[in-house]
Design a protein around this motif. Structure first.
Motif, mmCIF file in Angstrom:
data_model
loop_
_atom_site.group_PDB
_atom_site.id
_atom_site.type_symbol
_atom_site.label_atom_id
_atom_site.label_comp_id
_atom_site.label_asym_id
_atom_site.label_seq_id
_atom_site.Cartn_x
_atom_site.Cartn_y
_atom_site.Cartn_z
ATOM 1 N N UNK A 111 40.872 36.858 33.290
ATOM 2 C CA UNK A 111 41.660 37.080 34.512
ATOM 3 C C UNK A 111 42.944 37.817 34.153
ATOM 4 N N UNK A 112 43.278 38.822 34.921
ATOM 5 C CA UNK A 112 44.488 39.608 34.661
ATOM 6 C C UNK A 112 45.730 38.746 34.902
ATOM 7 N N UNK A 113 46.756 39.009 34.109
ATOM 8 C CA UNK A 113 48.028 38.337 34.332
ATOM 9 C C UNK A 113 48.674 38.933 35.579
ATOM 10 N N UNK A 133 46.332 30.208 45.843
ATOM 11 C CA UNK A 133 46.138 31.401 46.663
ATOM 12 C C UNK A 133 44.919 32.149 46.128
ATOM 13 N N UNK A 134 43.739 31.781 46.637
ATOM 14 C CA UNK A 134 42.511 32.351 46.087
ATOM 15 C C UNK A 134 42.178 33.704 46.681
ATOM 16 N N UNK A 166 44.750 38.823 42.637
ATOM 17 C CA UNK A 166 44.670 37.983 41.449
ATOM 18 C C UNK A 166 45.113 36.592 41.871
ATOM 19 N N UNK A 167 44.161 35.666 41.988
ATOM 20 C CA UNK A 167 44.515 34.332 42.488
ATOM 21 C C UNK A 167 45.646 33.709 41.685
ATOM 22 N N UNK A 168 46.474 32.942 42.359
ATOM 23 C CA UNK A 168 47.578 32.266 41.677
ATOM 24 C C UNK A 168 47.852 30.937 42.356
ATOM 25 N N UNK A 169 48.604 30.107 41.683
ATOM 26 C CA UNK A 169 48.913 28.776 42.202
ATOM 27 C C UNK A 169 50.419 28.573 42.170
ATOM 28 N N UNK A 211 51.866 27.717 38.658
ATOM 29 C CA UNK A 211 51.047 27.051 37.655
ATOM 30 C C UNK A 211 50.185 28.119 36.994
ATOM 31 N N UNK A 212 50.183 28.129 35.666
ATOM 32 C CA UNK A 212 49.531 29.201 34.905
ATOM 33 C C UNK A 212 48.766 28.617 33.722
ATOM 34 N N UNK A 213 47.945 29.466 33.100
ATOM 35 C CA UNK A 213 47.254 29.123 31.843
ATOM 36 C C UNK A 213 46.397 27.869 31.961
#
Ligand SMILES: [Zn+2]
Length: 128
Positions: A1-3, A71-72, A76-79, A95-97
């Protein structure tokens, strides 16, 4: 997944000490000398008692998930959400990794630093 690209933080005289400490890997909150409460984000005036007698305090970077939202549907989904730091204040963060499916309210998290545009390090959290 892309950063996901992280926007450079807005740094002003009130928040500069925070970002200076962040560059050295230290997460800072503000402590009120008048009432003893800690707060985040850092402000000169205490949000609890409105005193201007506040000082910087480094925290451990440990905490638990207070709320979160994934946020799907983004490219690029993120939290995002709030972490309740062990020291008390709640910090809005990403929230990452970790797998977003593993996020759960109350789970232990720890601080990680992610580079933003322009090089500033931004505090984010991953599962502990
Ligand atoms: Zn206060």
């Amino acid at each position: 997944m892309a950063e996901r690209k992280i926007t450079a933080p807005a740094i002003n005289p009130e928040t500069k000490p925070f970002w200076d400490a962040a560059a050295q890997g230290r997460l800072m909150v503000k402590k009120c000398i008048a009432c003893g409460e800690l707060h985040y984000y850092p402000r000169t005036i205490c949000p609890f008692c409105h005193s201007d007698r506040t000082e910087w305090l480094a925290v451990s970077g440990k905490g638990t998930i207070y709320t979160y939202s994934v946020m799907r549907r983004a490219p690029e989904p993120y939290a995002i959400g709030y972490v309740a730091l062990d020291e008390g204040p709640k910090i809005m963060t990403n929230f990452v990794d970790c797998s977003f499916d593993d996020l759960k309210i109350g789970k232990a998290v720890k601080l990680v630093w992610k580079p933003a545009d322009g090089g500033a390090k931004v505090p984010m959290f991953t599962l502990a």
